[in-house]
Design a protein around this motif. Structure first.
Motif, short mmCIF file in Angstrom:
data_model
loop_
_atom_site.label_atom_id
_atom_site.label_comp_id
_atom_site.label_asym_id
_atom_site.label_seq_id
_atom_site.Cartn_x
_atom_site.Cartn_y
_atom_site.Cartn_z
N ASP A 187 0.78 -1.25 0.03
CA ASP A 187 0.07 0.02 -0.02
C ASP A 187 0.82 1.38 0.00
O ASP A 187 2.13 1.40 0.58
CB ASP A 187 -0.96 0.04 1.24
N ARG A 188 0.23 2.29 -0.47
CA ARG A 188 0.87 3.61 -0.68
C ARG A 188 1.81 3.94 0.52
O ARG A 188 3.09 4.04 0.50
CB ARG A 188 0.09 4.75 -1.51
N ASP A 189 0.95 4.36 1.74
CA ASP A 189 1.53 4.98 2.88
C ASP A 189 2.45 3.97 3.45
O ASP A 189 3.43 4.36 3.95
CB ASP A 189 0.37 5.44 3.65
N ALA A 190 2.23 2.79 3.26
CA ALA A 190 3.35 1.80 4.02
C ALA A 190 4.50 1.96 3.22
O ALA A 190 5.76 1.89 3.81
CB ALA A 190 2.68 0.34 3.96
N ILE A 191 4.48 2.01 1.93
CA ILE A 191 5.79 2.23 1.01
C ILE A 191 6.39 3.49 1.54
O ILE A 191 7.75 3.31 1.49
CB ILE A 191 5.35 1.95 -0.38
N VAL A 192 5.76 4.47 1.57
CA VAL A 192 6.39 5.74 2.02
C VAL A 192 7.22 5.52 3.34
O VAL A 192 8.18 6.27 3.45
CB VAL A 192 5.45 7.05 1.99
N ALA A 193 6.56 5.13 4.18
CA ALA A 193 7.05 4.92 5.52
C ALA A 193 8.42 4.07 5.46
O ALA A 193 9.33 4.34 6.11
CB ALA A 193 6.02 4.13 6.64
N VAL A 194 8.37 2.98 4.87
CA VAL A 194 9.64 2.31 4.59
C VAL A 194 10.85 2.94 3.73
O VAL A 194 11.79 3.15 4.32
CB VAL A 194 9.34 1.06 3.78
#
Length: 394
Positions: A296-303
């Motif tokens: 998911d988008r926001d999980a990717i950004v966090a990583v």
């Protein structure tokens, strides 16, 4: 402390560019009087809005008092002339024939108001075969190469969504006014000048234009990618979003490969150097895309952000205005309008610690401050009532 306190600006421009420039001056303390036709600035009716005020108008017209005035009448022109006598800056976007009809040519202004910094906003400027012709934002995008440089590789030219030429011209209007005022401090006299949509948007492209002027390099339409770096793209995510990622050198590419659990990419000879990665941009996009598509988008950004990788989610306005970073930068400001209630308007992107800007007035209604402005010019209550009854003012 307000840097421009004591400066009076008459904003007789319509649409976006001139009013935006005037609003920037108002944000830093200038008193801006918006002069509209009796029926109001035409931009009040453009696109979605609320109770007679469009979002376009609201976005570029805060911090002003407003007077509605019919310049087609002799008394209307007399009121306008009195305003100019009390002002430091005039901003307008009238066509040459209209300026001549209303006594606002360079010669007229120099004769009657030599103290004034008077700026005309136009499509094409004062000189050349197209001078004096009307133009709108997409025309400037088409003429300056901006549209030809925008779009997908191998696809058609596409204009930018927001009105970038109008906005660029608006910023230059504010710069021109400040330069004119500074020049007046030194010389003691005002001056006339102009800002054009074509000139503003041409100059906005200085980095890419410089590539052509120096090296005859015509930038290919890159879509969301780059003609100089890879990976540099917006990747689709599992939840229907996108994340834009930039890894423009070996160090950033190494961090990206490690963050997504694909260190083997570093051993692939196609990706060994920045130039090789650019040559194989399609291959590197194909290698990265599955990892993004499975998350998911926001999980990717966090990583990725946790590994200090340059990236951002692709946000629509509905998400951007509420993003914590946008909020922390005060780029969206709540205001209260006496008729429309609670509103939000764009904030102030210039941050100064000694003379910060502020938003003190919401976007005005048509003629909201007509009586107040006229009284400040010395008009009596009976005079104001007579001018109103005659539809000289509203």
């Amino acid at each position: 402390m307000e840097a421009l306190a004591g400066i009076r600006v008459v904003d007789a421009a319509t649409m976006v560019a001139g009013p935006l420039g005037a609003s920037i001056l108002a944000d830093f303390g200038a008193e801006v009087v918006k002069v509209e036709p009796i029926n109001g600035d035409e931009s009040r009716t453009f696109g979605p809005g609320r109770d007679g005020m469009s979002g376009v108008y609201s976005g570029v017209n805060r911090n002003k008092t407003a007077i509605a005035l019919d310049l087609r009448t002799e008394e209307g022109r007399e009121v306008f002339d009195a305003l100019l006598a009390s002002a430091d800056v005039l901003i307008e976007n009238m066509l040459p024939a209209v300026r001549e009809r209303f006594g606002l040519t360079t010669e007229d202004l120099k004769r009657r108001h030599p103290h004034l910094v008077a700026l005309n906003v136009s499509g094409y400027g004062d000189e050349g075969p197209l001078a004096g012709r009307p133009a709108l934002d997409p025309v400037a995008q088409a003429m300056t190469g901006f549209m030809a440089a925008t779009g997908w590789r191998g696809g058609d030219a596409i204009k930018a969504g927001p009105p970038v030429a109008d906005s660029a011209a608006g910023y230059l209007v504010a710069v021109a006014a400040l330069i004119g005022l500074f020049g007046r401090q030194r010389s003691g006299s005002g001056q006339t000048g102009s800002v054009s949509l074509v000139g503003a948007l041409f100059h906005l492209q200085a980095p890419w234009l410089g590539q052509y002027l120096l090296a005859d390099y015509v930038q290919e339409r890159p879509g969301n990618a780059s003609n100089f770096y890879a990976p540099y793209n917006a990747y689709k995510t599992r939840d229907g979003g996108q994340v834009h990622v930039v890894a423009f050198n070996d160090r950033h590419f190494g961090k990206l490969a490690q963050a997504i659990g694909q260190p083997e990419l570093l051993d692939d000879p196609r990706f060994a150097t920045a130039s090789r990665r650019l040559e194989n941009a399609d291959a590197i996009d194909a290698a990265l895309a599955p990892w993004f598509a499975e998350r998911d988008r926001d999980a990717i950004v966090a990583v990725l952000a946790g590994s200090d990788i340059i990236c951002s989610p692709v946000l629509g306005y509905d998400e951007a205005v509420d993003h914590p970073q946008i909020q922390a930068m005060d780029l969206v400001i709540p205001v209260v309008h006496d008729q429309l209630g609670d509103l939000r308007v764009p904030g102030i992107p210039i941050k100064l610690n000694q003379t910060p800007g502020s938003i003190r007035r919401p976007p005005s209604s048509v003629g909201e401050h007509t009586a107040e402005v006229l009284a400040g010019l010395g008009y009596s209550a009976p005079d104001i009532a007579r001018l109103t009854a005659a539809a000289v003012v509203r």
